[in-house]
Design a protein around this motif. Structure first.
Motif, PDB file in Angstrom:
ATOM      1  N   ASN A  99       0.827  -1.194   0.000  1.00  0.00           N
ATOM      2  CA  ASN A  99       0.000   0.000   0.000  1.00  0.00           C
ATOM      3  C   ASN A  99       0.872   1.260   0.000  1.00  0.00           C
ATOM      4  OD1 ASN A  99      -1.639   2.248   0.886  1.00  0.00           O
ATOM      5  ND2 ASN A  99      -3.186   0.769   1.523  1.00  0.00           N
ATOM      6  N   ASP A 100       1.033   1.853  -1.177  1.00  0.00           N
ATOM      7  CA  ASP A 100       1.880   3.038  -1.311  1.00  0.00           C
ATOM      8  C   ASP A 100       1.266   4.269  -0.646  1.00  0.00           C
ATOM      9  OD1 ASP A 100       3.783   1.613  -2.655  1.00  0.00           O
ATOM     10  OD2 ASP A 100       3.064   2.176  -4.659  1.00  0.00           O
ATOM     11  N   TYR A 101      -0.050   4.337  -0.576  1.00  0.00           N
ATOM     12  CA  TYR A 101      -0.690   5.483   0.076  1.00  0.00           C
ATOM     13  C   TYR A 101      -0.308   5.527   1.554  1.00  0.00           C
ATOM     14  CZ  TYR A 101      -4.204   8.651   1.943  1.00  0.00           C
ATOM     15  OH  TYR A 101      -4.815   9.692   2.586  1.00  0.00           O
ATOM     16  N   ILE A 183      -5.698  -0.625   8.119  1.00  0.00           N
ATOM     17  CA  ILE A 183      -5.308   0.346   9.139  1.00  0.00           C
ATOM     18  C   ILE A 183      -6.523   1.217   9.429  1.00  0.00           C
ATOM     19  CG2 ILE A 183      -3.845   2.333   9.672  1.00  0.00           C
ATOM     20  CD1 ILE A 183      -2.310  -0.288   9.649  1.00  0.00           C
ATOM     21  N   ILE A 184      -6.789   1.460  10.705  1.00  0.00           N
ATOM     22  CA  ILE A 184      -7.903   2.300  11.140  1.00  0.00           C
ATOM     23  C   ILE A 184      -7.350   3.557  11.803  1.00  0.00           C
ATOM     24  CG2 ILE A 184      -9.949   2.438  12.632  1.00  0.00           C
ATOM     25  CD1 ILE A 184     -10.302   0.369  10.455  1.00  0.00           C
ATOM     26  N   HIS A 185      -7.951   4.693  11.497  1.00  0.00           N
ATOM     27  CA  HIS A 185      -7.611   5.940  12.192  1.00  0.00           C
ATOM     28  C   HIS A 185      -8.632   6.140  13.302  1.00  0.00           C
ATOM     29  CE1 HIS A 185      -6.661  10.538  11.930  1.00  0.00           C
ATOM     30  NE2 HIS A 185      -6.069   9.935  12.951  1.00  0.00           N
ATOM     31  N   ALA A 186      -8.150   6.275  14.524  1.00  0.00           N
ATOM     32  CA  ALA A 186      -9.049   6.352  15.681  1.00  0.00           C
ATOM     33  C   ALA A 186      -9.947   7.584  15.644  1.00  0.00           C
ATOM     34  CB  ALA A 186      -8.230   6.343  16.970  1.00  0.00           C
ATOM     35  N   PHE A 216     -16.535   3.771   7.942  1.00  0.00           N
ATOM     36  CA  PHE A 216     -16.099   3.655   6.555  1.00  0.00           C
ATOM     37  C   PHE A 216     -14.586   3.562   6.508  1.00  0.00           C
ATOM     38  CE2 PHE A 216     -14.708   5.802   2.570  1.00  0.00           C
ATOM     39  CZ  PHE A 216     -15.129   4.810   1.692  1.00  0.00           C
ATOM     40  N   VAL A 217     -14.095   2.458   5.933  1.00  0.00           N
ATOM     41  CA  VAL A 217     -12.661   2.237   5.755  1.00  0.00           C
ATOM     42  C   VAL A 217     -12.361   2.363   4.263  1.00  0.00           C
ATOM     43  CG1 VAL A 217     -10.742   0.635   6.033  1.00  0.00           C
ATOM     44  CG2 VAL A 217     -12.582   0.677   7.730  1.00  0.00           C
ATOM     45  N   PRO A 218     -11.727   3.445   3.838  1.00  0.00           N
ATOM     46  CA  PRO A 218     -11.457   3.617   2.402  1.00  0.00           C
ATOM     47  C   PRO A 218     -10.421   2.621   1.898  1.00  0.00           C
ATOM     48  CG  PRO A 218     -10.420   5.373   3.670  1.00  0.00           C
ATOM     49  CD  PRO A 218     -11.251   4.585   4.642  1.00  0.00           C
ATOM     50  N   ASP A 219     -10.489   2.324   0.620  1.00  0.00           N
ATOM     51  CA  ASP A 219      -9.561   1.369   0.014  1.00  0.00           C
ATOM     52  C   ASP A 219      -8.102   1.763   0.248  1.00  0.00           C
ATOM     53  OD1 ASP A 219     -11.498  -0.370  -0.998  1.00  0.00           O
ATOM     54  OD2 ASP A 219     -11.730   0.810  -2.837  1.00  0.00           O
ATOM     55  N   GLU A 220      -7.842   3.064   0.356  1.00  0.00           N
ATOM     56  CA  GLU A 220      -6.468   3.530   0.563  1.00  0.00           C
ATOM     57  C   GLU A 220      -5.870   3.037   1.876  1.00  0.00           C
ATOM     58  OE1 GLU A 220      -8.435   6.248  -2.284  1.00  0.00           O
ATOM     59  OE2 GLU A 220      -8.979   5.469  -0.300  1.00  0.00           O
ATOM     60  N   PHE A 221      -6.708   2.602   2.811  1.00  0.00           N
ATOM     61  CA  PHE A 221      -6.231   2.146   4.112  1.00  0.00           C
ATOM     62  C   PHE A 221      -6.240   0.618   4.246  1.00  0.00           C
ATOM     63  CE2 PHE A 221      -6.520   6.528   5.030  1.00  0.00           C
ATOM     64  CZ  PHE A 221      -5.776   6.765   6.175  1.00  0.00           C
ATOM     65  N   VAL A 222      -6.581  -0.081   3.182  1.00  0.00           N
ATOM     66  CA  VAL A 222      -6.589  -1.549   3.214  1.00  0.00           C
ATOM     67  C   VAL A 222      -5.176  -2.067   2.982  1.00  0.00           C
ATOM     68  CG1 VAL A 222      -7.421  -3.631   2.059  1.00  0.00           C
ATOM     69  CG2 VAL A 222      -8.997  -1.729   2.512  1.00  0.00           C
ATOM     70  N   LEU A 223      -4.705  -2.916   3.885  1.00  0.00           N
ATOM     71  CA  LEU A 223      -3.371  -3.512   3.774  1.00  0.00           C
ATOM     72  C   LEU A 223      -3.363  -4.728   2.860  1.00  0.00           C
ATOM     73  CD1 LEU A 223      -2.369  -3.381   7.540  1.00  0.00           C
ATOM     74  CD2 LEU A 223      -1.262  -2.086   5.717  1.00  0.00           C
ATOM     75  N   ALA A 224      -4.395  -5.547   2.959  1.00  0.00           N
ATOM     76  CA  ALA A 224      -4.428  -6.784   2.171  1.00  0.00           C
ATOM     77  C   ALA A 224      -5.871  -7.274   2.052  1.00  0.00           C
ATOM     78  CB  ALA A 224      -3.575  -7.860   2.825  1.00  0.00           C
ATOM     79  N   ASP A 225      -6.284  -7.602   0.834  1.00  0.00           N
ATOM     80  CA  ASP A 225      -7.644  -8.052   0.566  1.00  0.00           C
ATOM     81  C   ASP A 225      -7.626  -9.059  -0.589  1.00  0.00           C
ATOM     82  OD1 ASP A 225     -10.329  -8.382   0.065  1.00  0.00           O
ATOM     83  OD2 ASP A 225     -10.735  -6.268  -0.411  1.00  0.00           O
ATOM     84  N   PRO A 226      -7.688 -10.363  -0.280  1.00  0.00           N
ATOM     85  CA  PRO A 226      -7.798 -11.004   1.038  1.00  0.00           C
ATOM     86  C   PRO A 226      -6.447 -10.980   1.768  1.00  0.00           C
ATOM     87  CG  PRO A 226      -7.663 -12.675  -0.651  1.00  0.00           C
ATOM     88  CD  PRO A 226      -7.728 -11.354  -1.376  1.00  0.00           C
ATOM     89  N   ALA A 227      -6.488 -11.307   3.074  1.00  0.00           N
ATOM     90  CA  ALA A 227      -5.328 -11.069   3.929  1.00  0.00           C
ATOM     91  C   ALA A 227      -4.462 -12.290   4.213  1.00  0.00           C
ATOM     92  CB  ALA A 227      -5.801 -10.483   5.266  1.00  0.00           C
ATOM     93  N   ASP A 228      -4.864 -13.471   3.782  1.00  0.00           N
ATOM     94  CA  ASP A 228      -4.196 -14.703   4.215  1.00  0.00           C
ATOM     95  C   ASP A 228      -2.707 -14.732   3.877  1.00  0.00           C
ATOM     96  OD1 ASP A 228      -7.120 -15.106   3.733  1.00  0.00           O
ATOM     97  OD2 ASP A 228      -6.708 -16.991   4.751  1.00  0.00           O
ATOM     98  N   ALA A 229      -2.361 -14.409   2.639  1.00  0.00           N
ATOM     99  CA  ALA A 229      -0.946 -14.438   2.240  1.00  0.00           C
ATOM    100  C   ALA A 229      -0.156 -13.351   2.969  1.00  0.00           C
ATOM    101  CB  ALA A 229      -0.822 -14.262   0.728  1.00  0.00           C
ATOM    102  N   PHE A 230      -0.789 -12.202   3.188  1.00  0.00           N
ATOM    103  CA  PHE A 230      -0.120 -11.111   3.891  1.00  0.00           C
ATOM    104  C   PHE A 230       0.186 -11.492   5.339  1.00  0.00           C
ATOM    105  CE2 PHE A 230      -0.365  -7.198   6.485  1.00  0.00           C
ATOM    106  CZ  PHE A 230       0.719  -6.518   5.946  1.00  0.00           C
ATOM    107  N   VAL A 231      -0.756 -12.155   5.985  1.00  0.00           N
ATOM    108  CA  VAL A 231      -0.542 -12.586   7.372  1.00  0.00           C
ATOM    109  C   VAL A 231       0.645 -13.533   7.462  1.00  0.00           C
ATOM    110  CG1 VAL A 231      -1.511 -13.926   9.280  1.00  0.00           C
ATOM    111  CG2 VAL A 231      -2.917 -12.220   8.114  1.00  0.00           C
ATOM    112  N   LYS A 232       0.741 -14.435   6.515  1.00  0.00           N
ATOM    113  CA  LYS A 232       1.872 -15.379   6.532  1.00  0.00           C
ATOM    114  C   LYS A 232       3.196 -14.639   6.372  1.00  0.00           C
ATOM    115  CE  LYS A 232       3.429 -19.773   4.631  1.00  0.00           C
ATOM    116  NZ  LYS A 232       3.154 -20.889   3.694  1.00  0.00           N
TER     117      LYS A 232
END
Length: 369
Positions: A99-101, A183-186, A216-232
């Motif tokens: 995620n470059d953003y 990632i969530i902004h509080a 609302f979680v914008p796409d710019e804040f998504v780390l991995a979708d789906p997340a399985d490979a990223f978690v590994k």
């Protein structure tokens, strides 16, 4: 495109000054009054404590400086060391992603300590391990996801902070939901923080109950979708960096035992474990951790098993070291102001924080099968 903050070496002289002077003077307040050491956390950022491991998977990443910085904090205060781990791990999530953003707009602030935050991954890690259900659920909408649910504990979190977490999303035609990590902004609308815990230690960690009501979680804040490979990919670093907490408290417990050798050595010599015994185990553990720290993006099961075993040993040795520190110190360590009793309370946190001892043993058993 690989965007990451410039690699900077940790200023260990400054880490030593902050830990031995500023933090050491706050330890009792953190423990007894549950104050959050925000000044210390930001100062560690200025000293480079959160930056050395953030160059991303495409480079040669070594976690040793991050672990040793955390360990120095843990020599004084486990609450602060845990917050350091939270900050390190928040940066680790972003740096490990594509995620470059987030790498451009959030990661530099996290690396410098100007934005503080944590990891809301205790529940997701347990959910992945079939220990408890996922607490957050998301629905796809234009430009992102709407997420709702409650995370009982997210630490190192202020009103303007960030944290990483995961949610389930139902998929048409699929029996199981997919996992999305973000990632969530509080400060977002619908996010509510509430300080709500009564732990016997670790009170100064800014640990919040986080309620999310159709956030609302914008796409710019998504780390991995789906997340399985990223978690590994990110989980070895997630687990291994926790060894900094263990290393620091073990070292300090050895020092506590050595400090009472003069007045109590004539009777402490009858105790089953002496400082030299704990130090030998500590030296072997630290050598193993530093070796593992050289290749945190190794996704092989063999490597991850070694990481889990080191983390398990760290938790067990922390509890053992604190146990014998209390026995060596005797009554002088059992008063409310005694360091030994505080270290014993703190050591159990290393053994129960996710992944806890039982969780680690479960994961190791599954890899052995």
């Amino acid at each position: 495109m690989n965007i990451a903050p410039p690699m900077t070496a940790v200023n260990f002289e400054e880490i030593e000054r902050i830990s031995g002077s500023t933090l050491a003077g706050l330890v009792r307040k953190i423990d007894e009054e549950r104050i959050y050491p925000e000044e210390v956390m930001r100062a560690y950022g200025e000293a480079g404590a959160y930056t050395s491991h953030l160059s991303g998977p495409a480079s040669s990443v070594d976690l040793s400086q991050a672990i040793l910085s955390m360990a120095r904090a843990a020599e004084e205060c486990m609450s602060t060391a845990f917050c350091v781990w939270c900050q390190d791990t928040l940066g680790w999530y972003i740096a490990s992603s594509d995620n470059d953003y987030l790498k451009t707009h959030v990661l530099p602030k996290v690396a410098k300590g100007s934005s503080l935050g944590g990891t809301g991954m205790s529940n997701p890690m347990k959910a992945i391990g079939d220990i408890e259900p996922m607490k957050l659920k998301g629905v796809r909408v234009d430009g992102g996801y709407k997420v709702k649910g409650i995370l009982p504990w997210v630490s190192n979190l202020l009103e303007d902070g960030y944290f990483g977490t995961m949610f389930h999303v139902d998929v048409d035609g699929e029996d199981k939901p997919k996992r999305v990590m973000t990632i969530i902004h509080a400060a977002w609308e619908g996010v509510k923080l509430r300080l709500d815990h009564d732990f016997v230690a670790m009170g100064g960690t800014a640990t919040c109950n986080v309620q999310m009501r159709d956030v609302f979680v914008p796409d710019e804040f998504v780390l991995a979708d789906p997340a399985d490979a990223f978690v590994k990919k990110m989980r070895p670093g997630f687990v291994l960096m926790q060894c900094g907490m263990a290393a620091g408290i073990i070292k300090n417990c050895i020092e506590l035992m050595e400090q009472v050798r003069g007045p109590l050595g004539h009777v402490n010599c009858f105790l089953e474990k002496q400082p030299e015994d704990i130090r030998a185990d500590y030296d072997a553990l630290l050598a193993d951790i530093m070796n593992l720290a050289k290749t945190p993006y190794d996704t092989s099961n063999a490597y991850f098993k070694r990481v889990l075993e080191a983390r398990l040993k760290g938790g067990e040795l922390a509890v053992e070291a604190a146990h014998f520190a209390q026995l060596h110190c005797g009554a002088r360590g059992y008063v409310s102001t005694g360091a030994a009793q505080r270290r014993l309370r703190e050591a159990y946190f290393v053994a129960i924080v996710t992944p806890a001892t039982k969780h680690l043993r479960k994961l190791i058993s599954e890899l052995e099968e």
